[in-house]
Design a protein around this motif. Structure first.
Motif, mmCIF file in Angstrom:
data_model
loop_
_atom_site.group_PDB
_atom_site.id
_atom_site.type_symbol
_atom_site.label_atom_id
_atom_site.label_comp_id
_atom_site.label_asym_id
_atom_site.label_seq_id
_atom_site.Cartn_x
_atom_site.Cartn_y
_atom_site.Cartn_z
ATOM 1 N N ALA A 81 12.928 40.979 17.947
ATOM 2 C CA ALA A 81 14.054 41.335 16.853
ATOM 3 C C ALA A 81 13.963 40.468 15.485
ATOM 4 N N ALA A 82 13.726 39.304 15.903
ATOM 5 C CA ALA A 82 13.483 38.180 14.797
ATOM 6 C C ALA A 82 12.400 38.691 13.799
ATOM 7 N N GLY A 83 11.511 39.106 14.356
ATOM 8 C CA GLY A 83 9.888 39.328 13.527
ATOM 9 C C GLY A 83 10.245 40.851 13.066
ATOM 10 N N ILE A 84 10.937 41.667 13.419
ATOM 11 C CA ILE A 84 11.357 42.884 12.823
ATOM 12 C C ILE A 84 12.309 42.638 11.779
ATOM 13 N N GLN A 85 13.255 41.759 11.878
ATOM 14 C CA GLN A 85 14.186 41.436 10.890
ATOM 15 C C GLN A 85 13.427 40.955 9.560
ATOM 16 N N ALA A 86 12.553 39.958 9.785
ATOM 17 C CA ALA A 86 11.563 39.489 8.809
ATOM 18 C C ALA A 86 10.882 40.469 7.960
ATOM 19 N N ALA A 99 3.339 40.868 7.814
ATOM 20 C CA ALA A 99 2.972 40.757 9.218
ATOM 21 C C ALA A 99 3.019 39.227 9.594
ATOM 22 N N ILE A 100 2.510 38.203 8.488
ATOM 23 C CA ILE A 100 2.321 36.638 8.870
ATOM 24 C C ILE A 100 3.976 36.266 8.916
ATOM 25 N N ASP A 101 4.897 36.878 7.993
ATOM 26 C CA ASP A 101 6.245 36.390 8.120
ATOM 27 C C ASP A 101 6.968 36.655 9.506
ATOM 28 N N ALA A 102 6.561 37.826 9.908
ATOM 29 C CA ALA A 102 7.238 38.409 11.020
ATOM 30 C C ALA A 102 6.631 37.472 12.250
ATOM 31 N N ALA A 103 5.320 37.237 12.380
ATOM 32 C CA ALA A 103 4.805 36.526 13.272
ATOM 33 C C ALA A 103 5.532 34.992 13.569
ATOM 34 N N LEU A 104 5.683 34.404 12.327
ATOM 35 C CA LEU A 104 6.218 33.192 12.334
ATOM 36 C C LEU A 104 7.526 33.305 12.712
ATOM 37 N N ALA A 105 8.372 33.984 11.917
ATOM 38 C CA ALA A 105 9.965 34.108 12.485
ATOM 39 C C ALA A 105 9.987 34.312 14.057
ATOM 40 N N THR A 106 9.120 35.293 14.549
ATOM 41 C CA THR A 106 8.887 35.369 16.075
ATOM 42 C C THR A 106 8.753 34.102 16.875
#
Length: 530
Positions: free
Chosen positions: A34-39, A46-53
């Protein structure tokens, strides 16, 4: 790949459905997904999503990774593939003499602690590829650390399992067992000290961890406890960009990070299977399983013999992928008889995985880990930082390229995987789980690209596992006839029903107009998208 290249049947017991969307995240923990999807929804890529995850996973899945972990990544960004090795080195004060008091590399205490590299991976990937401000990537992680999260079933079981061995460390007891015990399934866990640590990392772009307040606290506690990790070891750490190694197989190209990780073993096994022409064999059949296992045995032997910090290896890793070496090794594999001692390749001399993808075509394969559960048992006072025990990946064997020594990266089990076809990304994937990882990579690639299984079916399928002693363990789901036939051919075989030995996969396949994402039923994970 074309959607028509794959079968959309779900023939195995899990019956999870794959997820289809133009922006996707697949991880081993739903809150992290969910954190990745929110990013992504906040305008990140996709990089921001991976890092937030990844950052959120350090809070909500602490028995597998943490701020004190190492990390590796393979990134497809704007039509180019990048590799990142963010594993840390041993302290400069380490040497073989210091470890002569041990009969095996220690797994607990400061003599198991190498410099953690995960934070450097976050900062480096964000700086090079990210859209969102670095601090924004910490929002979900800080929220769950400060306000608490409900502990998942598998996480609770792992937390409880490590209570007896790590409860001897005061820092572990204070941070992870605040009520004198591990949290139960569904119980609220709060990690406020870690929340403050994450804020320091976010505000300093990671500098506090290596060259600031957090680095000083780590070094001071090491000195107080007679550990050998020093501030200078942390200050000198840098994540390193690298060119992934690759091999062509079944019309695609498989990519892995070079050693000190074990990804090269995946490529060796695929090279042998290419020569053994297993594509025509039925998955899970005796012949198919036998040849996969035999190829993997050779690859495992190569890893044991040769893999280490690149600076310490005595041969070029590409030499292990030479056609002549693979040709000769393939000739030693018999369809009828198991090799009890796999051949040497002819030459001249607990973890979290996640993947993400966005509508612009960027894809990330990312992995970070403490190594064994919560790591070394060392938790830095007042910070919630559990220090990894990656030093256990060294060997005490004198003269071995992976012998423990100063300022050296240990052999690593954690590996991200990636597949391309031509100049197009096809698959970001990984199979967390120690010695299972390179073997899981082979099984995912062959199931998807040889036999057209969709990513969810490929991860749901029963797995085989070759142990470091070259025994074969079959997961529930293999037929009795396959087990009996492997025994007849001379394999040491046993069946195993528990999920732990067989790891957990996360996969994202590129389709014509979006992605297909899958998450392993063996973990708490979730694939999601929009």
């Amino acid at each position: 790949m074309q959607s028509t290249d794959l079968s959309w049947d779900l023939p195995y017991a899990s019956q999870r459905d794959p997820v289809f969307a133009r922006n996707v995240v697949a991880t081993s923990q739903p809150l992290a997904t969910a954190a990745g999807i929110q990013a992504l929804r906040d305008g990140g890529n996709a990089i921001d999503a991976a890092l937030a995850t990844a950052i959120t996973l350090t809070v909500v899945e602490p028995g597998s990774n943490g701020v004190g972990s190492d990390a590796f990544a393979i990134v497809w960004f704007e039509n180019q593939l990048y590799g990142l090795n963010a594993s840390g080195r041993s302290p400069r004060l380490w040497n073989p003499e210091h470890f002569r008091k041990y009969s095996a590399m220690p797994r607990l205490g400061w003599d198991a602690v190498t410099v953690p590299g995960a934070v450097s991976a976050w900062a480096e990937l964000s700086s090079k590829f990210g859209r969102l401000p670095f601090e924004r990537l910490f929002d979900s992680a800080i929220h769950y650390a400060q306000n608490g999260f409900l502990v998942g079933r598998r996480t609770a079981a792992l937390w409880k399992a490590f209570q007896p061995s790590l409860g001897q460390f005061e820092g572990f007891r204070k941070h992870f067992l605040p009520n004198g015990r591990a949290p139960e399934t569904g119980e609220l866990a709060i990690r406020r000290e870690l929340a403050q640590t994450l804020k320091l990392i976010a505000e300093s772009n990671g500098e506090s961890f290596y060259r600031g307040e957090l680095a000083r606290r780590i070094a001071e506690q090491s000195s107080q406890d007679e550990g050998l990790l020093r501030y200078e070891d942390l200050a000198e750490h840098r994540a390193e960009w690298c060119d992934p190694l690759s091999i062509d197989y079944s019309g695609i190209t498989a990519h892995e990070i070079p050693p000190n990780g074990q990804g090269l073993a995946t490529l060796i096994a695929l090279g042998l299977l290419d020569r053994l022409n297993t594509r025509s064999l039925e998955p899970d059949s005796p012949d198919w399983t036998h040849l996969q296992v035999e190829a993997m045995k050779v690859a495992v032997r190569a890893a044991i013999d040769h893999f280490a910090d690149l600076r310490a290896m005595r041969i070029d890793p590409k030499e292990l992928l030479a056609s002549s070496a693979l040709d000769r090794a393939a000739e030693t594999i018999s369809m009828e008889v198991a090799n009890q001692t796999p051949c040497k390749l002819p030459t001249s001399s607990d973890t979290v995985f996640l993947c993400s993808a966005d509508e612009d075509g960027n894809m990330v394969s990312f992995i970070q880990s403490n190594f064994q559960g919560f790591g070394s048992g060392i938790v830095i006072d007042g910070t919630g930082i559990a220090m990894q025990n990656r030093g256990a990946g060294f060997t005490l064997e004198s003269g071995h390229p992976n012998q423990v020594d100063s300022n050296k990266r240990p052999f690593h089990t954690i590996i991200p995987g990636f597949v391309t076809r031509g100049n197009r990304p096809e698959l970001a994937y990984g199979v967390m789980g120690g010695h299972m990882q390179h073997q899981g990579h082979v099984q995912m690639i062959t199931r998807i690209f040889d036999h057209g299984q969709n990513p969810q079916a490929a991860t749901d399928a029963p797995r085989w596992h070759v142990t470091p002693e070259f025994d074969v363990v079959l997961e529930k789901g293999f037929s009795e006839s396959t087990q009996n036939e492997l025994l007849r051919r001379g394999h040491s075989v046993r069946m195993h029903e528990g999920a732990g030995l067989f790891g957990g996969a996360q996969l994202i396949a590129r389709l014509e107009d979006g992605y297909c994402a899958a998450s392993d039923h063996r973990k708490e994970g979730l694939a999601a998208g929009y």
